[in-house]
Design a protein around this motif. Sequence first.
Motif, PDB file in Angstrom:
ATOM      1  N   GLU A   1       1.047  -1.160   0.123  1.00 50.93           N
ATOM      2  CA  GLU A   1      -0.028   0.263  -0.043  1.00 50.93           C
ATOM      3  C   GLU A   1       0.783   1.110   0.027  1.00 50.93           C
ATOM      4  N   ASN A   2       0.728   2.173  -0.917  1.00 52.02           N
ATOM      5  CA  ASN A   2       1.412   3.190  -1.105  1.00 52.02           C
ATOM      6  C   ASN A   2       0.425   4.216  -1.762  1.00 52.02           C
ATOM      7  N   GLY A   3       0.133   5.226  -1.358  1.00 55.79           N
ATOM      8  CA  GLY A   3      -0.690   6.381  -1.820  1.00 55.79           C
ATOM      9  C   GLY A   3      -1.001   7.578  -0.899  1.00 55.79           C
TER      10      GLY A   3
ATOM     11  N   HIS B   1       7.347   9.381  -5.240  1.00 56.54           N
ATOM     12  CA  HIS B   1       7.523   7.981  -4.760  1.00 56.54           C
ATOM     13  C   HIS B   1       8.350   6.935  -5.499  1.00 56.54           C
ATOM     14  N   LEU B   2       7.592   6.806  -6.754  1.00 60.69           N
ATOM     15  CA  LEU B   2       8.310   5.689  -7.603  1.00 60.69           C
ATOM     16  C   LEU B   2       9.694   6.071  -7.991  1.00 60.69           C
TER      17      LEU B   2
ATOM     18  N   PHE C   1      11.853   7.451  -6.196  1.00 66.23           N
ATOM     19  CA  PHE C   1      12.871   7.134  -5.107  1.00 66.23           C
ATOM     20  C   PHE C   1      12.939   5.541  -4.855  1.00 66.23           C
ATOM     21  N   LEU C   2      11.619   4.957  -5.130  1.00 66.93           N
ATOM     22  CA  LEU C   2      11.687   3.418  -4.870  1.00 66.93           C
ATOM     23  C   LEU C   2      12.840   2.851  -6.156  1.00 66.93           C
ATOM     24  N   LEU C   3      12.766   3.425  -7.350  1.00 61.67           N
ATOM     25  CA  LEU C   3      13.620   2.792  -8.539  1.00 61.67           C
ATOM     26  C   LEU C   3      15.080   3.128  -7.851  1.00 61.67           C
ATOM     27  N   GLN C   4      15.353   4.306  -7.465  1.00 60.69           N
ATOM     28  CA  GLN C   4      16.752   4.397  -6.803  1.00 60.69           C
ATOM     29  C   GLN C   4      17.274   3.566  -5.700  1.00 60.69           C
ATOM     30  N   ALA C   5      16.110   3.190  -4.860  1.00 60.97           N
ATOM     31  CA  ALA C   5      16.318   2.241  -3.972  1.00 60.97           C
ATOM     32  C   ALA C   5      16.831   0.858  -4.329  1.00 60.97           C
ATOM     33  N   ILE C   6      15.809   0.423  -5.339  1.00 61.29           N
ATOM     34  CA  ILE C   6      15.968  -0.754  -6.037  1.00 61.29           C
ATOM     35  C   ILE C   6      17.720  -0.805  -6.646  1.00 61.29           C
TER      36      ILE C   6
ATOM     37  N   ASN D   1       4.929   2.277 -21.146  1.00 59.97           N
ATOM     38  CA  ASN D   1       6.412   2.582 -21.669  1.00 59.97           C
ATOM     39  C   ASN D   1       7.444   1.981 -20.968  1.00 59.97           C
ATOM     40  N   GLY D   2       7.190   1.230 -19.783  1.00 62.64           N
ATOM     41  CA  GLY D   2       8.153   0.446 -18.912  1.00 62.64           C
ATOM     42  C   GLY D   2       8.875   1.109 -18.093  1.00 62.64           C
ATOM     43  N   GLY D   3       8.219   2.286 -17.368  1.00 63.01           N
ATOM     44  CA  GLY D   3       8.650   2.785 -16.125  1.00 63.01           C
ATOM     45  C   GLY D   3       8.918   4.384 -16.254  1.00 63.01           C
ATOM     46  N   ILE D   4       9.380   4.793 -15.249  1.00 60.20           N
ATOM     47  CA  ILE D   4       9.711   6.097 -15.127  1.00 60.20           C
ATOM     48  C   ILE D   4      11.169   6.414 -15.902  1.00 60.20           C
TER      49      ILE D   4
END
Length: 142
Positions: free
Chosen positions: A46-48, A75-76, A78-83, A139-142
Amino acid sequence: MLAKRNGVPIGAMAASTWLFVYPRGIYDILLYVKKKYNNPLIYITENGIDEANNATLSLEEALADNMRIHYYYHHLSFLLQAIKDGANVKGYFAWSLLDNFEWSSGYTVRFGINYVDYKNGLKRYSKLSAKWFKNLLKNGGI
């Protein structure tokens, strides 16, 4: 959960008084969990963000949830950077697909990327954020 740091709010308050927008927080917590708990497998369930259920808005205005797009984009990101930094995140779920009854707020707030017309047979309409998510996935993401 703390909404203030050194007496200053960590970010803008959403419609719910307990929910503050702090995109970097998702990065910080994922890297903390990676380090503290030996990088476990993570699914974010859950994120929103919510908005007030404003009955005075036209349908067109209610569907224009640009603040939610802004929320998810940051948020996404920062999530991508964490990954990229090694966090073992394998799934992410937006909160929520549909506007619904929130346990502590009833129908006074809306979390969904799809608008539910409570006064017209629960008809559903895609908000701008739903279209944004569709485009993001196409489009495959940010």
